[in-house]
Design an enzyme around this catalytic site. Sequence first.
Site, PDB file in Angstrom:
ATOM      1  N   TYR A 139       0.826  -1.211   0.000  1.00 42.70           N
ATOM      2  CA  TYR A 139       0.000   0.000   0.000  1.00 42.70           C
ATOM      3  C   TYR A 139       0.863   1.266   0.000  1.00 42.70           C
ATOM      4  CZ  TYR A 139      -4.385  -2.500   1.288  1.00 42.70           C
ATOM      5  OH  TYR A 139      -5.497  -3.311   1.323  1.00 42.70           O
ATOM      6  N   LYS A 190       6.065 -14.582   2.773  1.00 39.21           N
ATOM      7  CA  LYS A 190       5.918 -15.300   1.503  1.00 39.21           C
ATOM      8  C   LYS A 190       7.299 -15.340   0.855  1.00 39.21           C
ATOM      9  CE  LYS A 190       3.673 -17.518  -1.562  1.00 39.21           C
ATOM     10  NZ  LYS A 190       3.078 -18.857  -1.318  1.00 39.21           N
ATOM     11  N   ASP A 223      -0.073 -18.449   2.661  1.00 41.99           N
ATOM     12  CA  ASP A 223      -1.075 -19.410   2.181  1.00 41.99           C
ATOM     13  C   ASP A 223      -1.319 -20.498   3.230  1.00 41.99           C
ATOM     14  OD1 ASP A 223       1.557 -20.114   1.647  1.00 41.99           O
ATOM     15  OD2 ASP A 223       1.126 -21.111  -0.254  1.00 41.99           O
ATOM     16  N   ASP A 247      -4.373  -7.553   5.615  1.00 42.06           N
ATOM     17  CA  ASP A 247      -5.709  -7.136   5.188  1.00 42.06           C
ATOM     18  C   ASP A 247      -6.552  -8.375   4.921  1.00 42.06           C
ATOM     19  OD1 ASP A 247      -7.863  -5.607   4.121  1.00 42.06           O
ATOM     20  OD2 ASP A 247      -7.114  -6.022   2.097  1.00 42.06           O
ATOM     21  N   ASP A 251      -9.787 -10.261   7.420  1.00 41.51           N
ATOM     22  CA  ASP A 251     -11.169 -10.573   7.024  1.00 41.51           C
ATOM     23  C   ASP A 251     -11.505 -12.020   7.366  1.00 41.51           C
ATOM     24  OD1 ASP A 251     -11.712  -8.044   5.958  1.00 41.51           O
ATOM     25  OD2 ASP A 251     -12.722  -8.871   4.196  1.00 41.51           O
TER      26      ASP A 251
HETATM   27  C1  IPM Z   1      -9.476  -2.739   5.646  1.00 41.89           C
HETATM   28  C2  IPM Z   1     -10.200  -2.490   4.371  1.00 41.89           C
HETATM   29  C3  IPM Z   1      -9.475  -1.504   3.480  1.00 41.89           C
HETATM   30  C4  IPM Z   1      -8.093  -1.987   3.193  1.00 41.89           C
HETATM   31  C5  IPM Z   1     -10.269  -1.213   2.213  1.00 41.89           C
HETATM   32  C6  IPM Z   1     -11.589  -0.551   2.524  1.00 41.89           C
HETATM   33  C7  IPM Z   1      -9.499  -0.494   1.191  1.00 41.89           C
HETATM   34  O1  IPM Z   1     -10.412  -3.688   3.699  1.00 41.89           O
HETATM   35  O2  IPM Z   1      -9.286  -1.799   6.424  1.00 41.89           O
HETATM   36  O3  IPM Z   1      -9.115  -3.888   5.889  1.00 41.89           O
HETATM   37  O4  IPM Z   1      -7.850  -2.811   2.337  1.00 41.89           O
HETATM   38  O5  IPM Z   1      -7.168  -1.511   3.835  1.00 41.89           O
HETATM   39 MG    MG Z   2      -9.727  -5.353   4.676  1.00 44.35          MG
END
Ligand code: IPM
Ligand code: MG
Length: 358
Positions: A139, A190, A223, A247, A251
């Site tokens: 990022y 990785k 992975d 990230d 999730d």
């Molecule tokens: C997070 C989100 C963000 C990210 C999105 C909304 C761009 O998924 O905070 O995890 O990828 O950083």
């Molecule tokens: Mg995210």
Amino acid sequence: MPRTHSIAAIPGDGIGPEVIDAGLEVLDAVAARDGRFSLKVVRYDWGSDYYRKHGQFLPADAMAWLRTADAIYFGAVGDPNIPDHVTLWGLRLPICQGLDQYANVRPTRILPGITSPLRDVGTGDLDWVIVRENSEGEYAGQGGRSHRGFPEEVATEVAIFTRRGVERIMRFAFALADSRAAKHLTVVTKSNAQRYGMVFWDEIASLVSRDFPHVLWERELVDAMTMRMVRRPKTIDTVVATNLHADILSDLAAALAGSLGIAPTGNIDPERRSPSMFEPIHGSAFDITGQGIANPVGAFWTASMMLEHLGEKEAAGVVMRAVEHVCAAGVMTPDLGGKATTAEVTRAVCEAVRGLNR
Ligand code: IPM
Ligand code: MG
């Protein structure tokens, strides 16, 4: 005289304002109960509507205003009519990067009353903290596009790893692991495929580990880490990973804990040169905006993290106990299989905050 903490609230888009309002109610309730601190909240209307009006997400002096706060309480940014990369790079990333909030902390637990999709895994079995590198990596914003529209069009997206950037996130993660009972850190990597950046990442982890002799640490390929989170969740405690890897893993972690609607995060400047920013990770959720059913638990847990950062440990604990009490009683929004509205969950948590034993 109670101490005062100043909070910059940025409710943002979609369900952001719904959950931030709910969170501010709970913060008021806990400050009133505690009596030793008060919160001074300044609201900023930055977000996609602001962008439509002003052509930019943030005014020129935004960072100076934010720097006057002790912490930032952020809702969500995202709009169905604006590309996601524009909203992200317009609002959230300029704040995280502009204030150098380089450590993104994402705790995961299965709260009482909430069912994990994992068989035989319940409350207490899963207690993770994912540390996401929050200032560089994938990022970093390095890259570009040339020869647009031509067959030779090219796009690059370069992941950046600096010694300073990797070392500081490793130090933060090792110190956090050291502070927890398990003293166990998994360094996600990785380096089998990415032989420059990720090998560098591994080397620095190993160097930093020497300063933390009590932390048991290991490397895990990203992975393989996804499988381990599903198959052997009890073997995980603290995790550190790059911006993109974390990230994705966070999730998965949120889903395994029952819902993305409960997951909190802190964008932390560990050196406290700037205010840190706290936000639920669920995003703007336009499909349910305005229906009054957004899950406010992510915003409450986020508020608890913010209180902890502000030094209000006891109040932070009260908020979490109240949330756990309300979840255990089955007062939940539809994403968790319940029937309650945002307002009903909020009222129940505020009542619990007032009523919990000291
Ligand atoms: C997070 C989100 C963000 C990210 C999105 C909304 C761009 O998924 O905070 O995890 O990828 O950083
Ligand atoms: Mg995210």
